[in-house]
Design a protein around this motif. Structure first.
Motif, PDB file in Angstrom:
ATOM      1  N   ILE A  19    -114.341   0.477  87.882  1.00 49.25           N
ATOM      2  CA  ILE A  19    -113.386   1.499  88.321  1.00 49.25           C
ATOM      3  C   ILE A  19    -112.418   0.887  89.330  1.00 49.25           C
ATOM      4  CG2 ILE A  19    -113.125   3.612  89.691  1.00 49.25           C
ATOM      5  CD1 ILE A  19    -115.649   4.677  88.255  1.00 49.25           C
ATOM      6  N   ALA A  20    -112.932   0.152  90.302  1.00 45.30           N
ATOM      7  CA  ALA A  20    -112.065  -0.472  91.319  1.00 45.30           C
ATOM      8  C   ALA A  20    -111.079  -1.445  90.673  1.00 45.30           C
ATOM      9  CB  ALA A  20    -112.918  -1.192  92.365  1.00 45.30           C
ATOM     10  N   PHE A  21    -111.532  -2.214  89.686  1.00 42.22           N
ATOM     11  CA  PHE A  21    -110.670  -3.171  88.998  1.00 42.22           C
ATOM     12  C   PHE A  21    -109.517  -2.452  88.297  1.00 42.22           C
ATOM     13  CE2 PHE A  21    -109.379  -5.413  85.171  1.00 42.22           C
ATOM     14  CZ  PHE A  21    -109.110  -6.686  85.653  1.00 42.22           C
ATOM     15  N   TYR A  22    -109.848  -1.432  87.501  1.00 49.10           N
ATOM     16  CA  TYR A  22    -108.813  -0.735  86.743  1.00 49.10           C
ATOM     17  C   TYR A  22    -107.906   0.095  87.660  1.00 49.10           C
ATOM     18  CZ  TYR A  22    -110.473  -2.521  82.345  1.00 49.10           C
ATOM     19  OH  TYR A  22    -110.796  -3.366  81.309  1.00 49.10           O
ATOM     20  N   GLU A  23    -108.433   0.591  88.774  1.00 53.41           N
ATOM     21  CA  GLU A  23    -107.569   1.271  89.742  1.00 53.41           C
ATOM     22  C   GLU A  23    -106.557   0.290  90.332  1.00 53.41           C
ATOM     23  OE1 GLU A  23    -110.023   5.086  91.493  1.00 53.41           O
ATOM     24  OE2 GLU A  23    -110.483   3.120  92.352  1.00 53.41           O
TER      25      GLU A  23
END
Length: 147
Positions: A19-23
Protein backbone atom coordinates in the motif's frame (compact mmCIF):
# COMPACT_ATOMS: atom_id res chain seq x y z
CA UNK A 1 -20.75 -8.00 -23.35
CA UNK A 2 -17.75 -6.76 -21.35
CA UNK A 3 -17.81 -3.02 -20.73
CA UNK A 4 -14.46 -2.37 -19.04
CA UNK A 5 -11.88 -3.70 -16.60
CA UNK A 6 -12.90 -3.07 -12.99
CA UNK A 7 -9.50 -3.72 -11.39
CA UNK A 8 -6.30 -5.71 -11.68
CA UNK A 9 -5.55 -8.03 -8.75
CA UNK A 10 -1.98 -8.21 -7.43
CA UNK A 11 -1.10 -10.78 -4.75
CA UNK A 12 1.42 -9.32 -2.33
CA UNK A 13 3.53 -10.65 0.52
CA UNK A 14 3.18 -7.60 2.78
CA UNK A 15 0.00 -5.52 2.40
CA UNK A 16 1.28 -2.54 4.41
CA UNK A 17 4.49 -2.29 2.37
CA UNK A 18 2.61 -2.61 -0.92
CA UNK A 19 0.00 0.00 0.00
CA UNK A 20 2.79 2.45 0.92
CA UNK A 21 4.61 1.69 -2.36
CA UNK A 22 1.56 2.27 -4.56
CA UNK A 23 0.57 5.38 -2.58
CA UNK A 24 4.05 6.77 -3.38
CA UNK A 25 3.14 6.33 -7.07
CA UNK A 26 -0.05 8.35 -6.60
CA UNK A 27 -2.66 5.65 -5.88
CA UNK A 28 -5.03 6.16 -2.95
CA UNK A 29 -6.89 3.59 -0.84
CA UNK A 30 -10.59 3.40 -1.71
CA UNK A 31 -11.64 0.35 0.30
CA UNK A 32 -10.13 -2.27 2.58
CA UNK A 33 -11.48 -5.76 3.21
CA UNK A 34 -10.73 -8.78 5.36
CA UNK A 35 -9.19 -7.05 8.32
CA UNK A 36 -7.78 -3.54 8.25
CA UNK A 37 -4.42 -3.70 6.45
CA UNK A 38 -3.00 -1.43 9.16
CA UNK A 39 -4.21 -3.66 12.02
CA UNK A 40 -2.00 -6.12 13.88
CA UNK A 41 -4.70 -8.79 13.93
CA UNK A 42 -4.10 -11.36 11.20
CA UNK A 43 -7.77 -12.14 10.63
CA UNK A 44 -8.81 -12.37 7.02
CA UNK A 45 -11.77 -12.73 4.74
CA UNK A 46 -12.51 -16.34 3.68
CA UNK A 47 -12.12 -17.06 -0.04
CA UNK A 48 -11.37 -20.25 -2.02
CA UNK A 49 -10.44 -22.19 1.12
CA UNK A 50 -8.03 -19.51 2.32
CA UNK A 51 -8.13 -16.25 4.21
CA UNK A 52 -7.00 -12.94 2.80
CA UNK A 53 -7.04 -9.25 3.44
CA UNK A 54 -6.60 -6.48 1.00
CA UNK A 55 -7.28 -3.05 -0.36
CA UNK A 56 -8.62 -1.52 -3.54
CA UNK A 57 -6.56 1.47 -4.66
CA UNK A 58 -7.54 4.00 -7.28
CA UNK A 59 -5.56 6.32 -9.48
CA UNK A 60 -6.84 9.61 -10.81
CA UNK A 61 -8.72 12.60 -9.52
CA UNK A 62 -12.29 11.49 -10.17
CA UNK A 63 -14.30 9.72 -7.44
CA UNK A 64 -15.42 7.04 -9.87
CA UNK A 65 -12.07 6.66 -11.57
CA UNK A 66 -11.85 3.35 -13.40
CA UNK A 67 -8.12 2.83 -12.91
CA UNK A 68 -8.01 0.48 -9.94
CA UNK A 69 -5.78 -2.21 -8.51
CA UNK A 70 -6.65 -4.69 -5.79
CA UNK A 71 -3.81 -5.72 -3.50
CA UNK A 72 -4.36 -9.02 -1.67
CA UNK A 73 -2.21 -10.53 1.07
CA UNK A 74 -3.06 -14.17 1.70
CA UNK A 75 -3.00 -14.81 5.44
CA UNK A 76 -3.73 -18.51 5.06
CA UNK A 77 -2.12 -20.00 3.10
CA UNK A 78 0.66 -17.41 3.00
CA UNK A 79 1.72 -16.07 -0.38
CA UNK A 80 4.99 -17.64 -1.49
CA UNK A 81 7.37 -15.03 -2.86
CA UNK A 82 8.37 -15.95 -6.39
CA UNK A 83 11.24 -14.67 -8.48
CA UNK A 84 10.21 -11.90 -10.87
CA UNK A 85 8.87 -13.31 -14.13
CA UNK A 86 10.74 -12.66 -17.33
CA UNK A 87 9.24 -10.12 -19.70
CA UNK A 88 9.20 -12.98 -22.21
CA UNK A 89 7.05 -15.35 -20.05
CA UNK A 90 3.38 -16.04 -20.78
CA UNK A 91 0.83 -14.11 -18.74
CA UNK A 92 0.76 -10.50 -17.65
CA UNK A 93 4.18 -9.07 -18.41
CA UNK A 94 3.90 -5.59 -16.91
CA UNK A 95 1.54 -2.83 -15.88
CA UNK A 96 1.96 0.42 -17.82
CA UNK A 97 1.17 3.73 -16.13
CA UNK A 98 0.93 7.05 -17.96
CA UNK A 99 2.79 10.00 -16.47
CA UNK A 100 3.76 13.56 -17.28
CA UNK A 101 7.34 14.79 -16.83
CA UNK A 102 8.85 11.32 -16.72
CA UNK A 103 12.34 12.56 -15.78
CA UNK A 104 11.12 14.44 -12.70
CA UNK A 105 8.89 11.55 -11.57
CA UNK A 106 11.67 8.99 -11.99
CA UNK A 107 14.05 11.25 -10.02
CA UNK A 108 11.50 11.61 -7.21
CA UNK A 109 10.94 7.86 -7.03
CA UNK A 110 14.68 7.15 -7.04
CA UNK A 111 15.13 9.64 -4.19
CA UNK A 112 12.58 7.54 -2.28
CA UNK A 113 14.57 4.35 -2.81
CA UNK A 114 12.87 2.90 -5.88
CA UNK A 115 15.38 1.33 -8.26
CA UNK A 116 14.76 1.41 -12.01
CA UNK A 117 15.66 -1.38 -14.41
CA UNK A 118 15.94 1.11 -17.27
CA UNK A 119 16.58 4.81 -17.36
CA UNK A 120 14.01 6.89 -19.27
CA UNK A 121 14.44 6.09 -22.95
CA UNK A 122 12.76 6.82 -26.26
CA UNK A 123 9.91 4.61 -27.43
CA UNK A 124 8.54 4.29 -30.96
CA UNK A 125 4.80 3.90 -30.35
CA UNK A 126 2.23 6.34 -31.72
CA UNK A 127 1.95 9.24 -29.30
CA UNK A 128 4.42 7.86 -26.76
CA UNK A 129 7.67 9.69 -26.15
CA UNK A 130 9.61 7.80 -23.47
CA UNK A 131 9.34 5.02 -20.90
CA UNK A 132 11.15 3.60 -17.85
CA UNK A 133 10.79 0.22 -16.12
CA UNK A 134 10.89 -0.68 -12.41
CA UNK A 135 9.42 -3.30 -10.05
CA UNK A 136 7.09 -3.20 -7.08
CA UNK A 137 8.20 -4.77 -3.76
CA UNK A 138 7.08 -8.24 -4.92
CA UNK A 139 8.69 -8.04 -8.34
CA UNK A 140 5.73 -6.96 -10.51
CA UNK A 141 7.17 -5.10 -13.51
CA UNK A 142 5.81 -1.58 -13.87
CA UNK A 143 6.30 0.76 -16.79
CA UNK A 144 6.02 4.52 -16.72
CA UNK A 145 5.16 6.02 -20.11
CA UNK A 146 5.17 9.70 -21.06
CA UNK A 147 3.04 10.70 -24.06
Amino acid sequence: MIRDIIHLNINVTDIRRSIAFYEALGFRVMHVFGDRPDADVMDGMAFEGGRCRGAVLTLGDHDRCWTKIELIEWVEPRVNPTPPASSHAAGISRIALRTKDLEAFVTRLEENGIEFETSPQAIDIVGAKRFALFRDPDGVLLELIEF
